[in-house]
Design a protein around this motif. Structure first.
Motif, PDB file in Angstrom:
ATOM      1  N   ASP A  93       1.094  -1.017  -0.059  1.00  0.00           N
ATOM      2  CA  ASP A  93       0.091   0.141  -0.170  1.00  0.00           C
ATOM      3  C   ASP A  93       0.468   0.929   0.120  1.00  0.00           C
ATOM      4  N   SER A  94       2.018   1.093  -0.524  1.00  0.00           N
ATOM      5  CA  SER A  94       3.070   2.541  -0.531  1.00  0.00           C
ATOM      6  C   SER A  94       2.455   3.284  -1.600  1.00  0.00           C
ATOM      7  N   GLN A  95       2.835   4.235  -1.521  1.00  0.00           N
ATOM      8  CA  GLN A  95       2.352   5.509  -2.365  1.00  0.00           C
ATOM      9  C   GLN A  95       3.013   5.757  -3.247  1.00  0.00           C
ATOM     10  N   ALA A  96       2.617   6.948  -4.417  1.00  0.00           N
ATOM     11  CA  ALA A  96       3.434   7.176  -5.817  1.00  0.00           C
ATOM     12  C   ALA A  96       4.986   7.136  -5.237  1.00  0.00           C
ATOM     13  N   SER A  97       4.860   7.991  -4.230  1.00  0.00           N
ATOM     14  CA  SER A  97       5.980   9.105  -3.972  1.00  0.00           C
ATOM     15  C   SER A  97       7.015   8.195  -3.383  1.00  0.00           C
ATOM     16  N   ASN A  98       8.169   8.846  -3.917  1.00  0.00           N
ATOM     17  CA  ASN A  98       9.273   7.911  -3.184  1.00  0.00           C
ATOM     18  C   ASN A  98       9.805   8.778  -1.948  1.00  0.00           C
ATOM     19  N   GLN A 158      12.647   5.612  14.590  1.00  0.00           N
ATOM     20  CA  GLN A 158      10.936   5.580  14.253  1.00  0.00           C
ATOM     21  C   GLN A 158      10.880   5.748  12.757  1.00  0.00           C
ATOM     22  N   HIS A 159      11.775   6.051  12.309  1.00  0.00           N
ATOM     23  CA  HIS A 159      11.639   6.701  10.795  1.00  0.00           C
ATOM     24  C   HIS A 159      12.306   5.244   9.773  1.00  0.00           C
ATOM     25  N   LEU A 160      13.520   4.752  10.745  1.00  0.00           N
ATOM     26  CA  LEU A 160      14.440   3.615  10.125  1.00  0.00           C
ATOM     27  C   LEU A 160      13.131   2.012  10.545  1.00  0.00           C
ATOM     28  N   HIS A 161      12.012   2.268  11.263  1.00  0.00           N
ATOM     29  CA  HIS A 161      11.025   1.636  10.991  1.00  0.00           C
ATOM     30  C   HIS A 161      10.127   1.258  10.009  1.00  0.00           C
ATOM     31  N   ASN A 162      10.058   2.972   9.137  1.00  0.00           N
ATOM     32  CA  ASN A 162       8.622   3.590   8.234  1.00  0.00           C
ATOM     33  C   ASN A 162       9.195   2.713   7.571  1.00  0.00           C
ATOM     34  N   LEU A 163      10.647   2.966   6.945  1.00  0.00           N
ATOM     35  CA  LEU A 163      11.251   2.756   6.085  1.00  0.00           C
ATOM     36  C   LEU A 163      11.256   1.388   5.472  1.00  0.00           C
ATOM     37  N   LEU A 164      12.325   0.948   6.141  1.00  0.00           N
ATOM     38  CA  LEU A 164      12.391  -0.495   6.113  1.00  0.00           C
ATOM     39  C   LEU A 164      11.430  -2.058   6.176  1.00  0.00           C
ATOM     40  N   GLN A 165      10.498  -1.178   6.649  1.00  0.00           N
ATOM     41  CA  GLN A 165       8.928  -1.580   6.730  1.00  0.00           C
ATOM     42  C   GLN A 165       8.401  -1.534   4.947  1.00  0.00           C
ATOM     43  N   ARG A 166       8.724  -0.705   5.377  1.00  0.00           N
ATOM     44  CA  ARG A 166       7.932  -0.052   3.297  1.00  0.00           C
ATOM     45  C   ARG A 166       8.797  -0.206   2.805  1.00  0.00           C
ATOM     46  N   GLN A 167      10.147  -1.315   2.682  1.00  0.00           N
ATOM     47  CA  GLN A 167      10.893  -1.806   2.022  1.00  0.00           C
ATOM     48  C   GLN A 167      10.959  -3.538   1.981  1.00  0.00           C
ATOM     49  N   ALA A 168       9.513  -3.603   3.725  1.00  0.00           N
ATOM     50  CA  ALA A 168       9.285  -5.608   3.283  1.00  0.00           C
ATOM     51  C   ALA A 168      10.886  -6.125   3.922  1.00  0.00           C
ATOM     52  N   SER A 217      14.424   9.702   1.578  1.00  0.00           N
ATOM     53  CA  SER A 217      14.029   8.739   0.692  1.00  0.00           C
ATOM     54  C   SER A 217      13.447   7.224   0.302  1.00  0.00           C
ATOM     55  N   LEU A 218      12.186   7.037  -0.788  1.00  0.00           N
ATOM     56  CA  LEU A 218      12.677   5.172   0.145  1.00  0.00           C
ATOM     57  C   LEU A 218      13.037   4.505  -0.944  1.00  0.00           C
ATOM     58  N   LEU A 219      13.753   5.006  -2.030  1.00  0.00           N
ATOM     59  CA  LEU A 219      15.481   4.528  -3.198  1.00  0.00           C
ATOM     60  C   LEU A 219      16.509   4.210  -1.903  1.00  0.00           C
ATOM     61  N   VAL A 220      16.480   4.593  -0.962  1.00  0.00           N
ATOM     62  CA  VAL A 220      17.960   4.382  -0.919  1.00  0.00           C
ATOM     63  C   VAL A 220      17.808   3.032  -0.156  1.00  0.00           C
ATOM     64  N   ASP A 221      18.910   1.771  -0.172  1.00  0.00           N
ATOM     65  CA  ASP A 221      18.507   0.811  -0.017  1.00  0.00           C
ATOM     66  C   ASP A 221      19.375   0.018   1.039  1.00  0.00           C
ATOM     67  N   TYR A 222      18.837  -0.699   2.023  1.00  0.00           N
ATOM     68  CA  TYR A 222      18.642  -1.480   3.177  1.00  0.00           C
ATOM     69  C   TYR A 222      19.359  -2.291   3.049  1.00  0.00           C
ATOM     70  N   SER A 223      20.141  -2.881   2.084  1.00  0.00           N
ATOM     71  CA  SER A 223      20.271  -3.784   1.837  1.00  0.00           C
ATOM     72  C   SER A 223      21.917  -4.548   1.602  1.00  0.00           C
ATOM     73  N   GLN A 301      22.972   9.341  -6.458  1.00  0.00           N
ATOM     74  CA  GLN A 301      22.584  10.144  -5.986  1.00  0.00           C
ATOM     75  C   GLN A 301      21.238  10.103  -5.275  1.00  0.00           C
ATOM     76  N   SER A 302      20.381   9.488  -5.716  1.00  0.00           N
ATOM     77  CA  SER A 302      18.597   9.456  -5.363  1.00  0.00           C
ATOM     78  C   SER A 302      19.241   9.198  -4.053  1.00  0.00           C
ATOM     79  N   ALA A 303      19.438   8.248  -3.497  1.00  0.00           N
ATOM     80  CA  ALA A 303      20.072   7.704  -2.114  1.00  0.00           C
ATOM     81  C   ALA A 303      20.169   8.971  -1.142  1.00  0.00           C
TER      82      ALA A 303
END
Ligand code: UDP
Ligand code: MN
Length: 359
Positions: A93-98, A158-168, A217-223, A301-303
């Motif tokens: 259910d993630s929104q269009a925006s990153n 709290q912010h990291l939980h949000n991001l990592l959840q949206r990245q599943a 940004s949602l584009l930062v890849d936490y892996s 640059q997107s990160a």
């Protein structure tokens, strides 16, 4: 204030005794260098947590394990409490925006930015992707070196939980707090977090995360990448100037937020433990990785990240610039295999596990 109340009530023997006790415990508290008690109270009231766990404190790992048990992950998630299991995956259910809502103040944290899903069910900072996310295989242990930067820390977690959840991404957040009076030893805290977190959560990927760098940004890849240690910050926003600077601050820079696999970090014997005070410990890790032929992958640059404000209260250390030859000489004997510290407590906050240590 305690003293005045005590004088006033001095005629009553019982009150005197109570006052003495009160004064003693206040003294104990003010003498307690650690910010953990503060962190627990402020953390729970600010974040309005109703299901706040009491701290588990002990003097050594084995006792903690006795009290806490080596609980399976599902145990931490409080499967048997009243809130229903989530049926949807935050990713779907993630929104269009990153763009992410980045909390810059505690007010943002409470009202402007969304709470992590499962907020009331997080335990000790662990989150497992619900089955609706599909077969989520990634598992990340985030290790945050910490002392006396409470607001930065609360905003980050709290912010990291949000991001990592949206990245599943299955994840756990570990805060390693230095609670002694010695100069801050970031590298050693990361070594400790790397080692201790494995008693609780067997992730293969470790993100060493400064408390003041928040992904925008949602584009930062936490892996992690098996072949390449990763540097996560592509661009860093300075809040005062509203300008971005390159996340890779100079050639071979490996600080701020990085992701390494267990194998990569162990192959270099982790960080050096010798860096008491600010700076160069991250450069030593960079040299260690190069000696072992790991080539760092830098983010594009997107990160984007935001650099939060904090007091510059950290002493610069006296270690010389880590030359390849010096690092080569000490690498096999200084690091994970020579790590010594005193663990004074393990605390379970809903949003993170804290290891409180003296280094
Ligand atoms: N840190 C901390 N307390 C301190 C010093 C450092 O918690 O007194 C942690 C915190 O996670 C911080 C990181 O170490 O983000 C790096 O230190 P600092 O931010 O001072 O270095 P900078 O990146 O600003 O040069
Ligand atoms: Mn900083």
């Amino acid at each position: 204030m305690t003293g005045r109340v005590c004088n006033y009530a001095a005629v009553f023997q019982l009150t005197v005794t109570l006052c003495a006790l009160l004064t003693f415990s206040t003294y104990q508290l003010s003498n307690y260098y650690s910010t953990v008690p503060k962190l627990l109270t402020i953390g729970s009231s600010l974040l309005n947590l109703s299901n706040f766990d009491t701290p588990i404190s002990s003097n050594n790992v084995s006792l903690i394990n006795e009290v806490n048990g080596l609980m399976p992950l599902s145990g931490y998630l409080g499967r048997n409490n009243s809130s229903p299991d989530p049926t949807s995956c935050p990713r779907s259910d993630s929104q269009a925006s990153n763009r992410l809502c980045v909390p810059l103040t505690l007010a943002d944290l409470n009202s402007t930015c969304p709470k992590p899903v499962d907020f009331g069910r997080l335990r000790c900072g662990f989150w497992l992707a619900p089955p609706a996310c599909g077969a989520a295989t990634a598992c990340v242990a985030v290790i945050v070196p910490y002392r006396n930067r409470l607001v930065n820390l609360l905003l980050l977690v709290q912010h990291l939980h949000n991001l990592l959840q949206r990245q599943a991404i299955n994840h756990g957040i570990f805060v390693v707090e230095q609670n002694d009076q010695l100069p801050f030893n970031r590298a050693k805290l990361l070594n400790i977090g790397f080692k201790l977190s494995q008693n609780y959560h067997s992730c293969d990927c470790f993100v060493f995360h400064d408390a003041d760098k928040l992904p925008e940004s949602l584009l930062v890849d936490y892996s992690c990448s098996q072949g390449r240690p990763r540097h996560l910050i592509g661009r860093l926003l300075n809040l005062a100037s509203r300008k971005y600077s390159p996340g890779k601050m100079y050639h071979n820079f490996f600080g701020g937020v990085v992701a390494v696999t267990k194998r990569q970090f162990e192959s270099v014997n982790g960080n050096s433990n010798l860096y008491y005070g600010w700076g160069r410990e991250d450069d030593e890790l960079s040299v260690r990785l190069r000696i072992k032929h790991w080539r760092v992958a830098y983010s594009d640059q997107s990160a984007k990240y935001v650099n939060l404000k904090h007091a510059d209260d950290i002493k610069v250390n006296s270690m010389p610039w880590p030359s390849v030859s010096a690092v080569r000489r000490r690498m096999t004997s200084d690091g994970l295999n020579s790590l010594k510290y005193n663990l004074t407590g393990v605390y379970c906050h809903p949003l993170f596990t804290i290891f409180s240590v003296q280094v």
